[in-house]
Design a protein around this motif. Structure first.
Motif, PDB file in Angstrom:
ATOM      1  N   LEU A  84       0.822  -1.205   0.000  1.00  0.00           N
ATOM      2  CA  LEU A  84       0.000   0.000   0.000  1.00  0.00           C
ATOM      3  C   LEU A  84       0.861   1.262   0.000  1.00  0.00           C
ATOM      4  N   TRP A  85       2.010   1.196   0.649  1.00  0.00           N
ATOM      5  CA  TRP A  85       2.891   2.352   0.715  1.00  0.00           C
ATOM      6  C   TRP A  85       3.739   2.515  -0.546  1.00  0.00           C
ATOM      7  N   ALA A  86       3.924   1.453  -1.315  1.00  0.00           N
ATOM      8  CA  ALA A  86       4.801   1.502  -2.493  1.00  0.00           C
ATOM      9  C   ALA A  86       4.417   2.608  -3.469  1.00  0.00           C
ATOM     10  N   PRO A  87       3.136   2.758  -3.851  1.00  0.00           N
ATOM     11  CA  PRO A  87       2.784   3.862  -4.772  1.00  0.00           C
ATOM     12  C   PRO A  87       3.092   5.237  -4.201  1.00  0.00           C
ATOM     13  N   VAL A  88       2.903   5.397  -2.894  1.00  0.00           N
ATOM     14  CA  VAL A  88       3.181   6.687  -2.262  1.00  0.00           C
ATOM     15  C   VAL A  88       4.676   6.997  -2.321  1.00  0.00           C
ATOM     16  N   VAL A  89       5.490   5.982  -2.013  1.00  0.00           N
ATOM     17  CA  VAL A  89       6.946   6.157  -2.049  1.00  0.00           C
ATOM     18  C   VAL A  89       7.398   6.494  -3.470  1.00  0.00           C
ATOM     19  N   PHE A  90       6.850   5.775  -4.461  1.00  0.00           N
ATOM     20  CA  PHE A  90       7.233   6.040  -5.853  1.00  0.00           C
ATOM     21  C   PHE A  90       6.817   7.443  -6.277  1.00  0.00           C
ATOM     22  N   ALA A  91       5.617   7.855  -5.889  1.00  0.00           N
ATOM     23  CA  ALA A  91       5.137   9.182  -6.263  1.00  0.00           C
ATOM     24  C   ALA A  91       6.048  10.264  -5.701  1.00  0.00           C
ATOM     25  N   VAL A  92       6.413  10.146  -4.426  1.00  0.00           N
ATOM     26  CA  VAL A  92       7.307  11.131  -3.806  1.00  0.00           C
ATOM     27  C   VAL A  92       8.667  11.108  -4.482  1.00  0.00           C
ATOM     28  N   PHE A  93       9.200   9.905  -4.728  1.00  0.00           N
ATOM     29  CA  PHE A  93      10.511   9.776  -5.374  1.00  0.00           C
ATOM     30  C   PHE A  93      10.510  10.413  -6.755  1.00  0.00           C
ATOM     31  N   SER A  94       9.474  10.140  -7.555  1.00  0.00           N
ATOM     32  CA  SER A  94       9.432  10.659  -8.922  1.00  0.00           C
ATOM     33  C   SER A  94       9.288  12.175  -8.944  1.00  0.00           C
ATOM     34  N   VAL A  95       8.521  12.733  -8.002  1.00  0.00           N
ATOM     35  CA  VAL A  95       8.384  14.192  -7.926  1.00  0.00           C
ATOM     36  C   VAL A  95       9.744  14.818  -7.619  1.00  0.00           C
ATOM     37  N   VAL A  96      10.455  14.267  -6.641  1.00  0.00           N
ATOM     38  CA  VAL A  96      11.788  14.780  -6.300  1.00  0.00           C
ATOM     39  C   VAL A  96      12.733  14.616  -7.480  1.00  0.00           C
ATOM     40  N   GLN A  97      12.654  13.470  -8.147  1.00  0.00           N
ATOM     41  CA  GLN A  97      13.502  13.183  -9.300  1.00  0.00           C
ATOM     42  C   GLN A  97      13.325  14.228 -10.400  1.00  0.00           C
ATOM     43  N   VAL A  98      12.083  14.503 -10.744  1.00  0.00           N
ATOM     44  CA  VAL A  98      11.803  15.477 -11.812  1.00  0.00           C
ATOM     45  C   VAL A  98      12.171  16.885 -11.363  1.00  0.00           C
ATOM     46  N   LEU A  99      11.910  17.211 -10.128  1.00  0.00           N
ATOM     47  CA  LEU A  99      12.230  18.542  -9.622  1.00  0.00           C
ATOM     48  C   LEU A  99      13.737  18.795  -9.648  1.00  0.00           C
ATOM     49  N   VAL A 100      14.518  17.806  -9.252  1.00  0.00           N
ATOM     50  CA  VAL A 100      15.975  17.947  -9.278  1.00  0.00           C
ATOM     51  C   VAL A 100      16.471  18.169 -10.696  1.00  0.00           C
ATOM     52  N   LEU A 101      15.902  17.423 -11.646  1.00  0.00           N
ATOM     53  CA  LEU A 101      16.354  17.522 -13.032  1.00  0.00           C
ATOM     54  C   LEU A 101      15.888  18.809 -13.712  1.00  0.00           C
ATOM     55  N   ARG A 102      15.092  19.570 -13.050  1.00  0.00           N
ATOM     56  CA  ARG A 102      14.798  20.915 -13.582  1.00  0.00           C
ATOM     57  C   ARG A 102      16.060  21.770 -13.537  1.00  0.00           C
ATOM     58  N   PHE A 103      16.923  21.507 -12.560  1.00  0.00           N
ATOM     59  CA  PHE A 103      18.104  22.341 -12.347  1.00  0.00           C
ATOM     60  C   PHE A 103      19.425  21.611 -12.633  1.00  0.00           C
ATOM     61  N   VAL A 104      19.401  20.280 -12.601  1.00  0.00           N
ATOM     62  CA  VAL A 104      20.624  19.492 -12.766  1.00  0.00           C
ATOM     63  C   VAL A 104      20.583  18.771 -14.106  1.00  0.00           C
ATOM     64  N   ASP A 105      21.649  18.900 -14.879  1.00  0.00           N
ATOM     65  CA  ASP A 105      21.726  18.228 -16.179  1.00  0.00           C
ATOM     66  C   ASP A 105      22.093  16.754 -15.973  1.00  0.00           C
ATOM     67  N   PRO A 106      21.339  15.834 -16.549  1.00  0.00           N
ATOM     68  CA  PRO A 106      21.584  14.403 -16.307  1.00  0.00           C
ATOM     69  C   PRO A 106      22.851  13.915 -16.997  1.00  0.00           C
ATOM     70  N   PRO A 107      23.640  13.059 -16.345  1.00  0.00           N
ATOM     71  CA  PRO A 107      24.838  12.490 -16.979  1.00  0.00           C
ATOM     72  C   PRO A 107      24.503  11.431 -18.021  1.00  0.00           C
TER      73      PRO A 107
END
Length: 249
Positions: free
Chosen positions: A27-50
């Motif tokens: 039950l927690w897995a979707p919540v964890v993924f949602a939070v992770f993906s939001v942080v992931q996309v937000l970081v890549l707004r400012f950081v260029d991916p290798p």
């Protein structure tokens, strides 16, 4: 018998606890993924991916096939360091309503549906935002899981990135040849110069190979690439040139 029954109850109780624990994790897995993906996309707004997920899978594919000579060609290039003809060529070729939609072009989807119902070669309606999500975070192929994740990441990209960042990212993670990712690597590989020096014709050729970058060569264009590149240049002019993308927000 009393001791055996008591032991059985203890085992059943332990099994029930394990099931509840795994259920809570599921039950927690979707919540964890949602939070992770939001942080992931937000970081890549400012950081260029290798690198991107598609690049990683391509390297693994080459190793699995025993192609030890295969090398990825990738070099990040900021939007302001690209020729102004690059973004407008990509938009003219792939997604002419890019500045206007919110990640999904409903008009293009409806046109594609009507076309596919008539038969013939299937036509897609993926936007640049969707293709960026797929190339950066996901993998090639078709499945409902991949499509669902593509929709989710597209929503996040449109919500958290400005349009300029989306087109910049797409120009850097799109494949322009076998193992050649991004306009800078493509420009260096094909013409021996930086992406800032690409001509409108060269930018259009790069955009023209995107449907099948391992089949077509921007430096040695056949009849199809030449025709498509000429069409892309005409479309870019009709859209208003580079200002059409520069004004996107």
């Amino acid at each position: 018998m009393g001791a055996e029954q008591a032991e059985l109850k203890v085992e059943q109780g332990a099994g029930s606890k394990r099931r509840r624990r795994w259920l809570r994790r599921l039950l927690w897995a979707p919540v964890v993924f949602a939070v992770f993906s939001v942080v992931q996309v937000l970081v890549l707004r400012f950081v260029d991916p290798p690198f991107s997920t598609v690049m990683l899978f391509r390297q693994v594919e080459a190793v699995a096939q025993g192609d030890w000579k295969f090398r990825l060609h990738y070099q990040w290039c900021d939007l302001e360091d690209m020729a102004r003809s690059v973004p407008i060529s990509l938009v003219a070729a792939e997604d002419q309503r890019f500045p206007e939609h919110n990640g999904f072009d409903l008009q293009a989807i409806e046109k594609a549906r009507q076309h596919n119902e008539r038969g013939g070669r299937l036509r897609g309606a993926s936007t640049i935002s969707q293709q960026t999500a797929k190339n950066l975070f996901l993998w090639q192929g078709r499945s409902w899981l991949r499509k669902g994740l593509e929709v989710w990441y597209t929503v996040l990209i449109e919500a958290l990135w400005p349009k300029q960042r989306i087109i910049e990212m797409y120009a850097n993670v799109a494949e322009f040849g076998d193992g050649i990712y991004g306009v800078q690597a493509a420009s260096r590989s094909y013409w021996g110069k930086d992406a800032a020096r690409l001509s409108p014709a060269e930018s259009a050729r790069l955009a023209a190979v995107l449907p099948s970058p391992r089949r077509y060569n921007a430096a040695k264009p056949g009849p199809y690439v030449q025709r498509r590149a000429a069409w892309i240049q005409r479309q870019a002019r009709q859209l208003g040139g580079a200002d059409y993308v520069d004004d996107a927000n």
